[in-house]
Structures are given as structure tokens and as C-alpha cells.
Design an enzyme around this catalytic site. Structure first.
Site, PDB file in Angstrom:
ATOM      1  N   ASP A  27       0.830  -1.160  -0.117  1.00 17.75           N
ATOM      2  CA  ASP A  27      -0.018  -0.089   0.132  1.00 17.75           C
ATOM      3  C   ASP A  27       0.975   1.259   0.060  1.00 17.75           C
ATOM      4  OD1 ASP A  27      -2.100   1.307  -0.048  1.00 17.75           O
ATOM      5  OD2 ASP A  27      -2.394   1.143   2.151  1.00 17.75           O
ATOM      6  N   ASN A  29       1.234   3.311  -2.957  1.00 21.24           N
ATOM      7  CA  ASN A  29       1.854   3.814  -4.125  1.00 21.24           C
ATOM      8  C   ASN A  29       1.223   5.259  -4.784  1.00 21.24           C
ATOM      9  OD1 ASN A  29       2.876   1.343  -4.137  1.00 21.24           O
ATOM     10  ND2 ASN A  29       1.496   0.263  -5.846  1.00 21.24           N
ATOM     11  N   TRP A  32       2.909   7.772  -2.675  1.00 22.72           N
ATOM     12  CA  TRP A  32       4.216   8.001  -3.264  1.00 22.72           C
ATOM     13  C   TRP A  32       4.310   8.951  -4.384  1.00 22.72           C
ATOM     14  CZ3 TRP A  32       7.264   7.165  -7.601  1.00 22.72           C
ATOM     15  CH2 TRP A  32       8.432   7.324  -7.139  1.00 22.72           C
ATOM     16  N   HIS A  44       2.140   3.145  -8.924  1.00 19.26           N
ATOM     17  CA  HIS A  44       1.819   1.856  -9.157  1.00 19.26           C
ATOM     18  C   HIS A  44       3.291   1.122 -10.114  1.00 19.26           C
ATOM     19  CE1 HIS A  44      -1.896   2.100  -7.567  1.00 19.26           C
ATOM     20  NE2 HIS A  44      -2.444   2.792  -8.411  1.00 19.26           N
ATOM     21  N   SER A  72      -7.267  -5.734  -4.687  1.00 15.99           N
ATOM     22  CA  SER A  72      -8.423  -6.338  -4.113  1.00 15.99           C
ATOM     23  C   SER A  72      -9.710  -6.260  -4.885  1.00 15.99           C
ATOM     24  CB  SER A  72      -8.577  -5.501  -2.739  1.00 15.99           C
ATOM     25  OG  SER A  72      -9.308  -4.201  -3.054  1.00 15.99           O
ATOM     26  N   GLU A  74     -11.959  -4.950  -3.951  1.00 13.47           N
ATOM     27  CA  GLU A  74     -12.892  -3.427  -3.938  1.00 13.47           C
ATOM     28  C   GLU A  74     -12.193  -2.477  -4.644  1.00 13.47           C
ATOM     29  OE1 GLU A  74     -13.904  -6.249  -0.933  1.00 13.47           O
ATOM     30  OE2 GLU A  74     -12.315  -5.620  -0.967  1.00 13.47           O
ATOM     31  N   ASN A  75     -10.762  -2.859  -5.325  1.00 10.09           N
ATOM     32  CA  ASN A  75     -10.089  -2.068  -5.933  1.00 10.09           C
ATOM     33  C   ASN A  75     -10.844  -1.579  -7.269  1.00 10.09           C
ATOM     34  OD1 ASN A  75      -6.926  -2.859  -4.630  1.00 10.09           O
ATOM     35  ND2 ASN A  75      -8.193  -1.122  -3.912  1.00 10.09           N
ATOM     36  N   ARG A 200      -4.775  -1.577   9.224  1.00  5.72           N
ATOM     37  CA  ARG A 200      -5.966  -2.358   8.850  1.00  5.72           C
ATOM     38  C   ARG A 200      -5.584  -3.430   7.918  1.00  5.72           C
ATOM     39  NH1 ARG A 200      -7.741   2.699   6.890  1.00  5.72           N
ATOM     40  NH2 ARG A 200      -7.333   2.980   4.783  1.00  5.72           N
ATOM     41  N   LEU A 201      -6.336  -4.534   7.749  1.00  5.61           N
ATOM     42  CA  LEU A 201      -6.361  -5.678   6.983  1.00  5.61           C
ATOM     43  C   LEU A 201      -6.675  -5.570   5.603  1.00  5.61           C
ATOM     44  CD1 LEU A 201      -4.674  -8.169   7.224  1.00  5.61           C
ATOM     45  CD2 LEU A 201      -6.708  -9.074   8.630  1.00  5.61           C
TER      46      LEU A 201
HETATM   47  C1  IPE Z   1      -5.269  -2.749   0.192  1.00  7.92           C
HETATM   48  O1  IPE Z   1      -5.032  -1.386  -0.080  1.00  7.92           O
HETATM   49  C2  IPE Z   1      -5.189  -3.451  -1.140  1.00  7.92           C
HETATM   50  C3  IPE Z   1      -4.034  -3.780  -1.718  1.00  7.92           C
HETATM   51  C4  IPE Z   1      -2.889  -3.087  -1.198  1.00  7.92           C
HETATM   52  C5  IPE Z   1      -3.868  -4.494  -3.022  1.00  7.92           C
HETATM   53  P1  IPE Z   1      -6.225  -0.361  -0.240  1.00  7.92           P
HETATM   54  O2  IPE Z   1      -5.517   1.123  -0.701  1.00  7.92           O
HETATM   55  O3  IPE Z   1      -7.140  -0.666  -1.304  1.00  7.92           O
HETATM   56  O4  IPE Z   1      -6.941  -0.263   1.221  1.00  7.92           O
HETATM   57  P2  IPE Z   1      -7.933   0.867   1.795  1.00  7.92           P
HETATM   58  O5  IPE Z   1      -8.814   1.285   0.809  1.00  7.92           O
HETATM   59  O6  IPE Z   1      -6.876   1.865   2.261  1.00  7.92           O
HETATM   60  O7  IPE Z   1      -8.504   0.042   3.077  1.00  7.92           O
HETATM   61  C1  IPE Z   2      -1.524  -0.019  -3.164  1.00  9.70           C
HETATM   62  O1  IPE Z   2      -1.484   1.497  -3.355  1.00  9.70           O
HETATM   63  C2  IPE Z   2      -1.893  -0.334  -4.645  1.00  9.70           C
HETATM   64  C3  IPE Z   2      -3.214  -1.000  -4.813  1.00  9.70           C
HETATM   65  C4  IPE Z   2      -4.224  -0.931  -3.807  1.00  9.70           C
HETATM   66  C5  IPE Z   2      -3.490  -1.474  -6.214  1.00  9.70           C
HETATM   67  P1  IPE Z   2      -2.562   2.639  -3.143  1.00  9.70           P
HETATM   68  O2  IPE Z   2      -2.911   2.860  -4.616  1.00  9.70           O
HETATM   69  O3  IPE Z   2      -3.793   2.157  -2.415  1.00  9.70           O
HETATM   70  O4  IPE Z   2      -1.803   3.881  -2.690  1.00  9.70           O
HETATM   71  P2  IPE Z   2      -2.622   4.946  -1.750  1.00  9.70           P
HETATM   72  O5  IPE Z   2      -3.189   4.112  -0.468  1.00  9.70           O
HETATM   73  O6  IPE Z   2      -3.628   5.955  -2.417  1.00  9.70           O
HETATM   74  O7  IPE Z   2      -1.442   5.897  -1.400  1.00  9.70           O
HETATM   75 MG    MG Z   3      -4.289   2.415  -0.337  1.00 12.56          MG
END
Ligand code: IPE
Ligand code: IPE
Ligand code: MG
Length: 246
Positions: A27, A29, A32, A44, A72, A74-75, A200-201
Site C-alpha cells: 500500500d 503507491n 508516493w 504503481h 483487491s 474492492e479496488n 488495517r487488513l
Molecule cells: C489494500 O489497499 C489493497 C492492496 C494493497 C492491493 P487499499 O489502498 O485498497 O486499502 P484501503 O482502501 O486503504 O483500506
Molecule cells: C496500493 O497503493 C496499490 C493498490 C491498492 C492497487 P494505493 O494505490 O492504495 O496507494 P494509496 O493508498 O492511495 O497511497
Molecule cells: Mg491504499
């Protein structure tokens, strides 16, 4: 006091007994990239590069099972261009993975593969089949993965078996549920590492993490280094795990 292993290829002495399964939630990216005034897609790309670096280091120090949360269930809610970038990176990595995975590494994908294009799904399945006999390290990659989705999937398999008369619902055990999860045969998670400051998980391996230890750091995933991993492993070594006992 733990014994320290000086043989492994690490700049510092690591604990003799390493966790059997380390789960990485990759998490941070987006943040960053934002910090640098760049589009999220750059974050990413950088995160994916770091994935390779950390996988290599895990192999060097002798970790046996490592899993990575890449995307995920949810993504999918994210903007289409961001989802497209992540899927594109995933495609590139599937092709490249054989080059950077050193010998004797088994690859398993966690998640519902049915959403992917046929060619991509076939590549994933072929990679799993071709590496199934490797024993030095198992690399698990969670894409279109959700812990609740995985448990619902297991419930459907068991319900179908009961309907077909293959099993009696009374005989369903924790082991038979675990055997229907994507991680079948892989040890439960001992240590979850989540960079980026979130505590969190986020639906990662919720069944397999029932007794996991957690290590959180504010470092963002693209900056997460082998030294950060060393710190997590040393911290883990100092934990007292009781599994409900005394
Ligand atoms: C968790 O990160 C999923 C991955 C790293 C692939 P998220 O950025 O989606 O999680 P939340 O939304 O902050 O809980
Ligand atoms: C994790 O980084 C990658 C995925 C969830 C695919 P994020 O894209 O969630 O990065 P933040 O949490 O927005 O910084
Ligand atoms: Mg994230």
C-alpha cells in the site's frame, strides 16, 4: 533471546527462525506519486519495481512463503484509467515473472481469475502448473482477491459437494474449509507487513491471518526496503505468540 542466523545473505544478522509465511500489503503507491507531483500510475509502476526487489531479497534470506496483495475485489471501484494501468502492469509482470523468479520458486495466484481475459487467465494457470513442483520458495500473488469473497467461494464448493451427496454438512471442519481456499496447502500467515501508515487488513487473507502478527510502518510501499523487512523480522522475533494458550 533468539539465536541469530549469520549464514543467510543479509547485511545484518537475522533471527534463526523466520516466519513461515509473510504477507505483504503493498500500500501507498498513490501517496508516493502524489508527494512527487506525479500521476498515481507512476506510483504503481514504482511499486511494481519494488515488488521484484523485495521478492529477490526474500529468496536471498530464505523465506519460504511470501504473499503480496496487489489488487483487491474492492479496488475495481477506482477510476477506470487507474484500474487499466494496474492491469497493464500485471500483464507485463506475468510475462516477465519467469525472468526474475529465480529457479525453484513456485507461483500461486490468489483470487477469482474468472474476471480476467482468457489469454491472461491461461498464462496464470500455466505459470502455476509449470512451477507446481518447485519447493524452495512459494510466491503467492493476490489479484482480484478478497478474503470474504474467498470464504464465500469455499462455502459454494462445500455446499455443492453436500448437495451432490459427497459430504455430510456435519463433517465440515476448519480443515475442510481451509482446503477450499486459494491458499490450500500453504501455511497460515505468521507476519503481515503493511506499509503506508494504515492500520488495517483491508480484506486480506482474513481466514489465514487469524493468529498472525502485524507489523505496520509509515514507509510507503515503493520505498519499502530490505532494511525495513529486516526490522519487521527482528520485531516479529521478539513477539510472544500464544495461540490462546498460556
Ligand atoms: C489494500 O489497499 C489493497 C492492496 C494493497 C492491493 P487499499 O489502498 O485498497 O486499502 P484501503 O482502501 O486503504 O483500506
Ligand atoms: C496500493 O497503493 C496499490 C493498490 C491498492 C492497487 P494505493 O494505490 O492504495 O496507494 P494509496 O493508498 O492511495 O497511497
Ligand atoms: Mg491504499
Amino acid at each position: 533471546m533468539a539465536l541469530f542466523n549469520k549464514k543467510k545473505n543479509s547485511p545484518i544478522a537475522l533471527p534463526e527462525k523466520l516466519p513461515q509465511h509473510v504477507g505483504f500489503i503493498m500500500d501507498g503507491n498513490g501517496r508516493w506519486a502524489k508527494k512527487r507531483g506525479l500521476p498515481r500510475s507512476f506510483g504503481h509502476r514504482e511499486g511494481a519495481k519494488n515488488f521484484k526487489k523485495i521478492v529477490r531479497y526474500c529468496k536471498d534470506i530464505g523465506l519460504q512463503n511470501i504473499s503480496f496483495y496487489a489488487f483487491s475485489t474492492e479496488n475495481w471501484q477506482r477510476p477506470k484509467d487507474e484500474v487499466d494501468t494496474i492491469m497493464e502492469l500485471f500483464r507485463e509482470y506475468i510475462v516477465d515473472v519467469r525472468n526474475f523468479l529465480s529457479e525453484n520458486t513456485r507461483m500461486i495466484f490468489l483470487g477469482d481469475k474468472s474476471v480476467f481475459d482468457d489469454d491472461l487467465r491461461e498464462k496464470m494457470i500455466r505459470l502455476e502448473e509449470d512451477t507446481a513442483h518447485y519447493t524452495e520458495m512459494t510466491l503467492l500473488m493476490a489479484v482480484n482477491y478478497g478474503g470474504r469473497d474467498e470464504i464465500a467461494h469455499a462455502a459454494r464448493i462445500l455446499a455443492q459437494k453436500a448437495k451432490d451427496g459427497e459430504i455430510d454438512p456435519k463433517d465440515i471442519t476448519e480443515e475442510s474449509v481451509a482446503d477450499c481456499l486459494y491458499t490450500k496447502g500453504v501455511p497460515d500467515v505468521d507476519l503481515v507487513i503493511r506499509p503506508s501508515g494504515e492500520l488495517r487488513l483491508s480484506n486480506y487473507l482474513i481466514w489465514q491471518c487469524a493468529y498472525a502478527e502485524y507489523y505496520f510502518t509509515d514507509v510507503l510501499w515503493p520505498d519499502f526496503s530490505p532494511e525495513d523487512l529486516n526490522k519487521a523480522l527482528i520485531d516479529y522475533d521478539g513477539r510472544s505468540r500464544r495461540f490462546g494458550g498460556v
